[in-house]
Design an enzyme around this catalytic site. Structure first.
Site, PDB file in Angstrom:
ATOM      1  N   ALA A   1      22.560  36.624  44.100  1.00  0.00           N
ATOM      2  CA  ALA A   1      22.349  36.163  45.471  1.00  0.00           C
ATOM      3  C   ALA A   1      20.864  35.856  45.624  1.00  0.00           C
ATOM      4  O   ALA A   1      20.039  36.258  44.790  1.00  0.00           O
ATOM      5  CB  ALA A   1      22.747  37.268  46.430  1.00  0.00           C
TER       6      ALA A   1
ATOM      7  N   GLY B   1      25.289  38.582  41.748  1.00  0.00           N
ATOM      8  CA  GLY B   1      26.298  37.689  42.315  1.00  0.00           C
ATOM      9  C   GLY B   1      26.769  36.657  41.313  1.00  0.00           C
ATOM     10  O   GLY B   1      27.875  36.118  41.429  1.00  0.00           O
TER      11      GLY B   1
ATOM     12  N   GLU C   1      29.457  38.332  39.503  1.00  0.00           N
ATOM     13  CA  GLU C   1      30.575  38.467  40.447  1.00  0.00           C
ATOM     14  C   GLU C   1      31.302  37.137  40.601  1.00  0.00           C
ATOM     15  O   GLU C   1      32.531  37.091  40.696  1.00  0.00           O
ATOM     16  CB  GLU C   1      30.070  38.975  41.793  1.00  0.00           C
TER      17      GLU C   1
ATOM     18  N   GLU D   1      21.849  45.133  40.609  1.00  0.00           N
ATOM     19  CA  GLU D   1      21.583  45.380  42.027  1.00  0.00           C
ATOM     20  C   GLU D   1      20.940  46.741  42.281  1.00  0.00           C
ATOM     21  O   GLU D   1      20.136  46.902  43.190  1.00  0.00           O
ATOM     22  CB  GLU D   1      22.874  45.263  42.832  1.00  0.00           C
TER      23      GLU D   1
HETATM   24  N1  T1G Z   1      16.674  35.510  44.464  1.00  0.00           N
HETATM   25  C1  T1G Z   1      15.615  34.758  44.832  1.00  0.00           C
HETATM   26  N2  T1G Z   1      14.616  34.389  43.977  1.00  0.00           N
HETATM   27  C2  T1G Z   1      14.726  34.797  42.693  1.00  0.00           C
HETATM   28  C3  T1G Z   1      15.813  35.579  42.242  1.00  0.00           C
HETATM   29  C4  T1G Z   1      16.826  35.922  43.186  1.00  0.00           C
HETATM   30  N3  T1G Z   1      17.895  36.629  42.829  1.00  0.00           N
HETATM   31  N4  T1G Z   1      15.619  35.827  40.909  1.00  0.00           N
HETATM   32  C5  T1G Z   1      14.477  35.205  40.564  1.00  0.00           C
HETATM   33  N5  T1G Z   1      13.941  34.603  41.627  1.00  0.00           N
HETATM   34  C6  T1G Z   1      12.714  33.799  41.633  1.00  0.00           C
HETATM   35  C7  T1G Z   1      11.458  34.606  41.378  1.00  0.00           C
HETATM   36  O1  T1G Z   1      10.973  35.173  42.576  1.00  0.00           O
HETATM   37  C8  T1G Z   1      10.535  33.537  40.828  1.00  0.00           C
HETATM   38  O2  T1G Z   1      10.134  32.757  41.955  1.00  0.00           O
HETATM   39  C9  T1G Z   1      11.463  32.655  40.002  1.00  0.00           C
HETATM   40  O3  T1G Z   1      12.792  32.893  40.538  1.00  0.00           O
HETATM   41  C10 T1G Z   1      11.453  32.990  38.525  1.00  0.00           C
HETATM   42  O4  T1G Z   1      11.729  34.391  38.446  1.00  0.00           O
HETATM   43  C11 T1G Z   1      25.437  39.456  45.927  1.00  0.00           C
HETATM   44  C12 T1G Z   1      23.635  41.606  46.129  1.00  0.00           C
HETATM   45  C13 T1G Z   1      16.553  35.930  36.563  1.00  0.00           C
HETATM   46  C14 T1G Z   1      15.755  37.483  34.772  1.00  0.00           C
HETATM   47  O5  T1G Z   1      18.380  41.138  40.641  1.00  0.00           O
HETATM   48  O6  T1G Z   1      15.766  39.492  37.149  1.00  0.00           O
HETATM   49  O7  T1G Z   1      23.126  39.280  43.538  1.00  0.00           O
HETATM   50  O8  T1G Z   1       7.646  33.038  41.627  1.00  0.00           O
HETATM   51  O9  T1G Z   1       9.491  35.015  37.474  1.00  0.00           O
HETATM   52  O10 T1G Z   1      10.829  36.189  34.268  1.00  0.00           O
HETATM   53  O11 T1G Z   1      26.267  41.418  44.950  1.00  0.00           O
HETATM   54  O12 T1G Z   1      14.059  36.575  37.940  1.00  0.00           O
HETATM   55  O13 T1G Z   1       8.801  30.982  40.789  1.00  0.00           O
HETATM   56  O14 T1G Z   1       8.564  31.382  43.264  1.00  0.00           O
HETATM   57  O15 T1G Z   1      11.455  36.630  37.451  1.00  0.00           O
HETATM   58  O16 T1G Z   1      12.302  34.166  33.745  1.00  0.00           O
HETATM   59  C15 T1G Z   1      20.757  40.334  41.734  1.00  0.00           C
HETATM   60  C16 T1G Z   1      16.622  39.045  39.772  1.00  0.00           C
HETATM   61  C17 T1G Z   1      20.403  39.912  43.128  1.00  0.00           C
HETATM   62  C18 T1G Z   1      18.064  39.183  39.314  1.00  0.00           C
HETATM   63  C19 T1G Z   1      14.393  35.499  35.439  1.00  0.00           C
HETATM   64  N6  T1G Z   1      19.985  39.595  40.758  1.00  0.00           N
HETATM   65  N7  T1G Z   1      15.899  38.105  38.947  1.00  0.00           N
HETATM   66  O17 T1G Z   1      13.205  36.130  35.014  1.00  0.00           O
HETATM   67  O18 T1G Z   1      11.488  34.535  36.008  1.00  0.00           O
HETATM   68  S1  T1G Z   1      21.288  40.827  44.341  1.00  0.00           S
HETATM   69  C20 T1G Z   1      18.816  40.061  40.303  1.00  0.00           C
HETATM   70  C21 T1G Z   1      15.479  38.443  37.694  1.00  0.00           C
HETATM   71  C22 T1G Z   1      22.882  40.263  44.162  1.00  0.00           C
HETATM   72  C23 T1G Z   1      25.278  40.426  44.789  1.00  0.00           C
HETATM   73  C24 T1G Z   1      23.960  41.100  44.766  1.00  0.00           C
HETATM   74  C25 T1G Z   1      14.619  37.451  36.989  1.00  0.00           C
HETATM   75  C26 T1G Z   1      15.364  36.590  35.943  1.00  0.00           C
HETATM   76  P1  T1G Z   1       8.699  31.992  41.898  1.00  0.00           P
HETATM   77  P2  T1G Z   1      10.969  35.249  37.353  1.00  0.00           P
HETATM   78  P3  T1G Z   1      11.916  35.262  34.655  1.00  0.00           P
END
Ligand code: T1G
Length: 709
Positions: free
Chosen positions: A63, A102, A105, A125
């Protein structure tokens, strides 16, 4: 503007491509477009199956975390996935890249799943203080069983495609790197075989019904291992419900529990740090970092060796330089010992450790720095010594070399002025032990060239560390705030609070260690020397009087088994020492300080409000570029509780009006010299704003003007 979900039909297969850079997060527009595309494809008579994949390096990374600050907007991801799962035609998820939260999911709501071998999948999460809120707690157990599902969700660590295939999460591994071609072939195979949609919502949790004791044990372990978080216990509740209740009822339970986690302070804090700890896009035009492969580290002591270890572990070549042969030998030995120990613990292979050790050479001659792309000076914390070293490096090093100092408090501009190339000089303040601590303050001097700062920052990232750009000035950001925090600790010692009471109150607040235990760990003599180097040392005789008296009594901390506490041989456990109480009482009497009792609340407020007020001053002065930077620094360099998001986010949580009132209360008691409220704090409190809002306004303003945030 490109649609976030494109659809084309290829021989009866509707190919839905999610394209929403940078990570295909399922933001509101993506959910709307995905839902519309699924409904349209289902209604299209020419379509016999749907295939969903992502553009770029991610399938879907989850998400959109930004969206959690407000109530969810329809269509909710949960509803989009239920509609997709109900599709009357087979839906195949073709995982082309990172599939998290997500994103997984979404894949589980599809009827069949395939991926290429390099794909990673997970439900992280929990690291945001959340639980999978769109069916993951219900669909995943129906594939892998309750126990494995709990492992994946409570740990939050992604797994590889091969493991996912073993577990049954993936039906097919696609050879080669182009998932679409292989996935299309797989989809045609399924259509040919006339397979029906396979819906997890209609399946049962496989395996024997788990013993309720298993859930109770996981719940208790989760509470022990992740205190302060709602999500771990709730994940256990939801997985237990997956085996006990109808799918719809258990799904509804997970939605309610997700909302409770979403609005919790702990989750809001962790989501704040998620963004605070990511590199922020700098001003346009963005400077290009220079290539760094060969690094010269000057000084083979604890810091130099630690920096060398981090560098060679991340693939750099290092020459460790120290005029003292014994120091070089000890430094090289430290590098080898720590890397071999890492291999023995399985943190790296023996071959990787050997290769890293092989990338370190040494020399007693500064001339060995001549070919280096980057030089990192880590010599004794003395301005005279550092200026001498930089003067010599100026004569020796390549014209395009970056010259970095690891000083923790000295003036980077004064060091740079010892060279003919101040634009090439930057600070890289590593935290000790440098091979363990993630944080590096990248200190931009007045003359530091933008690409020099960018090079230092890129190198910290390449080392797997968290680089935060800060301005020059005594103590930069972290240590300057530490002195405000420590000042209050020292004064309260004189005023009647014991080291154990102060440390206990701050540990209760969530600090990893109390200030007095930290001082004993680091060595009280280090601060003693720094205070004597200061040109602007406060004249107040009470200023760090207890710490100085301890050092002057030979009590340097753990290394002398005596400091603010005493330590049994071979133990690091701090033991209150009546001799320290007596020493403090003598100092207090000599200073005429009246002693009294303290509450834990006052102790915490004195230290934490001082921290926040100093942080606000640093923002005003531009030494800290963002409140989020301060939070990243204090949570990664000083053990500030992550579940409070850092000192500035914590201030927002309690309200800046309350912080201002506390600061003004202490100003009334202890004088405005230390407690004058920061004008920025006063302004924001008056406007009912917070530091996060201030950050956003500055970033938006900077983007609009193309300037630096
Ligand atoms: N939402 C919004 N922005 C995100 C994002 C996300 N989930 N993941 C990454 N970004 C942005 C980040 O801020 C950066 O932005 C750019 O993408 C590159 O990220 C509904 C509730 C995927 C392994 O926890 O672990 O889903 O600085 O620098 O090192 O049930 O990003 O370029 O403006 O980290 O290559 C669950 C979180 C969400 C994954 C990539 N998902 N992301 O790593 O790049 S909750 C996560 C990461 C959810 C559901 C639940 C990593 C990455 P900017 P980065 P990276």
């Amino acid at each position: 503007m490109n649609l976030p979900v494109r659809c084309r039909v290829d021989d009866g297969i509707a190919i839905l491509t999610i394209e929403s850079p940078p990570v295909n997060a399922l933001a509101h527009p993506v959910r709307q477009a995905l839902l519309a595309a699924v409904v349209a494809a289902e209604a299209d008579g020419a379509v016999r199956a749907l295939l969903i994949h992502g553009a770029g390096r991610c399938f879907v990374a989850g998400a959109d975390i930004h969206e959690f600050e407000a109530a969810p907007r329809e269509p909710l991801l949960n509803d989009v996935l239920l509609r997709l799962e109900a599709c009357t035609k087979p839906v195949i998820a073709a995982l082309n890249g990172t599939t998290l939260g997500g994103g997984l999911e979404l894949a589980l709501a599809c009827h069949y799943r395939c991926a290429t071998a390099e794909v990673t999948l997970g439900l992280p999460e929990i690291k945001l203080g959340l639980l999978p809120g769109s069916g993951g707690t219900q669909r995943l157990p129906r594939v892998v069983g309750a126990s494995v599902a709990l492992d994946l969700m409570l740990g939050g660590t992604p797994i590889g495609a091969a493991r996912a295939h073993e577990l049954g999460i993936l039906d097919r591994l696609i050879g080669g790197s182009d998932v679409l071609e292989g996935a299309l072939a797989y989809a045609r195979e399924l259509v040919q075989a006339r397979v029906p949609p396979r819906r997890l919502c209609a399946a049962s949790v496989p395996g024997p019904k788990p013993d309720p004791a298993m859930f109770a044990e996981r719940r208790a372990r989760a509470a022990r291992e992740q205190p302060g978080l709602l999500a771990p216990g709730y994940i256990v509740d939801c997985v237990e419900a997956a085996g006990e209740q109808p799918f719809a009822a258990a799904l509804a339970l997970s939605r309610r529990r997700f909302e409770e986690c979403r609005v919790s302070v702990a989750s809001r804090s962790l989501r704040h740090l998620f963004f605070a700890e990511r590199p922020r896009a700098g001003p346009l035009p963005r400077p290009t970092a220079r290539r760094v492969q060969r690094v010269a580290v000057i000084g083979a002591g604890t810091m130099g060796a630690g920096i060398a270890i981090s560098l060679v572990t991340s693939g750099h070549e290092v020459v460790l330089i120290d005029p003292q042969p014994a120091a070089v030998a000890a430094g090289l030995k430290r590098v080898a010992t720590i890397l071999e120990s890492a291999a023995a613990k399985g943190r790296m292979s023996a071959a990787e450790a050997a290769a890293a050790i092989g990338r370190v050479t040494s020399s007693a001659e500064l001339a060995a720095a001549a070919p280096a792309d980057l030089v990192i000076e880590a010599v004794f914390e003395s301005m005279a010594v550092k200026r001498e070293v930089f003067g010599a490096l100026d004569r020796i090093c390549r014209a395009d070399a970056v010259l970095a100092t690891n000083t923790s408090t000295l003036d980077v501009d004064e060091i740079a002025a010892a060279t003919s190339r101040p634009a090439a000089v930057v600070g890289m303040h590593f935290f000790s032990p440098a091979n363990v601590m993630r944080l590096v303050e990248v200190v931009r001097g007045a003359a530091s060239a933008p690409d020099v700062v960018a090079t230092a920052l890129a190198t910290t990232r390449h080392m797997g560390k968290l680089g935060v750009v800060v301005g020059n000035g005594f103590g930069f950001v972290g240590n300057r705030m530490l002195y405000a925090y420590g000042r209050e600790n020292q004064l309260m010692l004189l005023e009647g609070a014991s080291p154990a009471q102060i440390d206990g109150a701050l540990r209760q607040f969530g600090m990893a260690m109390g200030p007095n235990a930290v001082g004993d760990l680091a060595g009280l003599d280090i601060g003693y020397r720094v205070r004597r180097e200061r040109k602007d040392r406060p004249s107040d005789p009470r200023y760090y009087r207890v710490a100085d008296a301890l050092v002057e009594a030979g009590r340097l901390g753990q290394k002398t088994a005596r400091g603010a506490y005493r330590y049994e041989a071979g133990s690091r456990d701090p033991i209150p020492d009546p001799d320290v109480d007596a020493l403090i009482e003598r100092e207090a009497a000599s200073l005429g300080v009246i002693r009294r009792s303290f509450t834990g609340e006052e102790i915490v407020n004195r230290c934490i409000f001082a921290l926040i007020n100093e942080g606000a001053r640093l923002l005003e002065e531009g030494v800290a570029l963002a409140a989020a930077d301060i939070d990243a620094i204090w949570c990664n360099g000083y053990g500030f509780p992550r579940l409070r998001g850092g000192p500035m986010f914590h201030a927002d949580t309690i309200g800046l009006a309350a912080v201002l009132a506390g600061v003004e209360h202490f100003a009334g008691l202890y004088g405005a010299k230390d407690w004058a409220a920061s004008p920025l704090l006063r302004t924001l409190a008056g406007n009912g704003q917070g530091f996060v809002e201030w950050d956003r306004a500055r970033t938006a303003g900077a983007r609009a003007s193309g300037g630096s945030p």
